[in-house]
Design an enzyme around this catalytic site. Structure first.
Site, PDB file in Angstrom:
ATOM      1  N   CYS A  74      78.126  88.456   9.773  1.00  0.00           N
ATOM      2  CA  CYS A  74      78.046  88.894   8.370  1.00  0.00           C
ATOM      3  C   CYS A  74      78.642  90.289   8.191  1.00  0.00           C
ATOM      4  O   CYS A  74      79.281  90.576   7.181  1.00  0.00           O
ATOM      5  CB  CYS A  74      76.596  88.934   7.895  1.00  0.00           C
TER       6      CYS A  74
HETATM    7  C1  BEZ Z   1      75.708  86.591  12.236  1.00  0.00           C
HETATM    8  O1  BEZ Z   1      75.977  86.943  11.091  1.00  0.00           O
HETATM    9  O2  BEZ Z   1      76.177  87.160  13.207  1.00  0.00           O
HETATM   10  C2  BEZ Z   1      74.818  85.413  12.468  1.00  0.00           C
HETATM   11  C3  BEZ Z   1      73.794  85.152  11.571  1.00  0.00           C
HETATM   12  C4  BEZ Z   1      72.960  84.072  11.801  1.00  0.00           C
HETATM   13  C5  BEZ Z   1      73.149  83.259  12.918  1.00  0.00           C
HETATM   14  C6  BEZ Z   1      74.198  83.521  13.786  1.00  0.00           C
HETATM   15  C7  BEZ Z   1      75.040  84.605  13.560  1.00  0.00           C
END
Ligand code: BEZ
Length: 213
Positions: A45
């Site tokens: 994100c």
């Molecule tokens: C991320 O944004 O890195 C992420 C969020 C939830 C699960 C896996 C990765």
């Protein structure tokens, strides 16, 4: 609620990093890009929000306003935005919705319980100035979205709103487009002065009418 292409994008009021906003008022006469993010302080994100910010000028050129949603609170959002600005050397210049009560995530069906009962998946909604949903796609939490694809499809939507054309597989701006089947070839040659190449009666190409080339 399942949202379909052509549906009105549901309106909502929400607390964001820009204060309380009414979604439709925020969009005004612009196109909208609504992105969901599973959670704050997560690596994928962080890269996605940074990329959205880095593409700010590209979104402005296309009259698109971005807005992101995550199920964390506004204080976390503010702290996280500082991290994003630092690590991606950018400035997040669009609001992040604090959706702790999951009102927006539920309204837009962004929580897919068999993927995660608490976090959102990576949803994309492109909304036109009439507030109609024009594109949706959904990625799993572990896969970052392709922002060049988001720009490409916005270009295709805006082009096909302005000209009676469709875009072929893997099209990019400046490449040939397909003349609408609603137009007869004899009329197409008048409407598309750059020329019409009839490969089959139902497959006619013309140079991209949206560029000056
Ligand atoms: C991320 O944004 O890195 C992420 C969020 C939830 C699960 C896996 C990765």
């Amino acid at each position: 609620m399942t949202l379909h292409l052509g549906d009105e994008a549901p309106n909502f009021q929400a607390t964001t990093t820009y204060g309380v906003i009414n979604f439709h008022d925020y969009l005004g006469d612009s196109w909208g890009l609504l992105l969901s993010h599973p959670a704050d302080y997560t690596p994928v994100c962080t890269t996605e929000l940074g990329r959205t910010a880095q593409l700010s000028e590209e979104f402005k050129k296309r009259n698109v306003k971005a807005i992101a949603v995550s199920v964390d609170g506004v204080e976390d959002h503010h702290h996280w935005v500082k991290d994003i600005n630092e690590v991606k050397e950018t400035k997040v210049d669009f609001p992040l919705i604090a959706d702790q009560d999951r009102l927006v995530s539920t309204l837009y069906d962004m929580i897919h319980p068999n993927a995660s009962g608490t976090q959102t998946v990576r949803s994309v909604f492109v909304i036109d100035p009439q507030k109609k949903i024009r594109l949706t796609f959904t990625y799993p939490a572990s896969t970052g979205r392709n922002f060049n694809e988001i720009l490409r499809v916005i270009d295709a939507l805006q082009l096909t709103d302005n000209y009676k054309v469709a875009t072929p597989a893997d099209w990019n701006p400046g490449e040939d487009v397909i003349v609408s089947n609603a137009i007869k070839t004899e009329d197409a040659v008048k409407q598309f002065p750059k020329g019409v190449n009839e490969v089959k009666p139902y497959l006619r190409y013309t140079p991209d009418p949206g560029t000056n080339k």
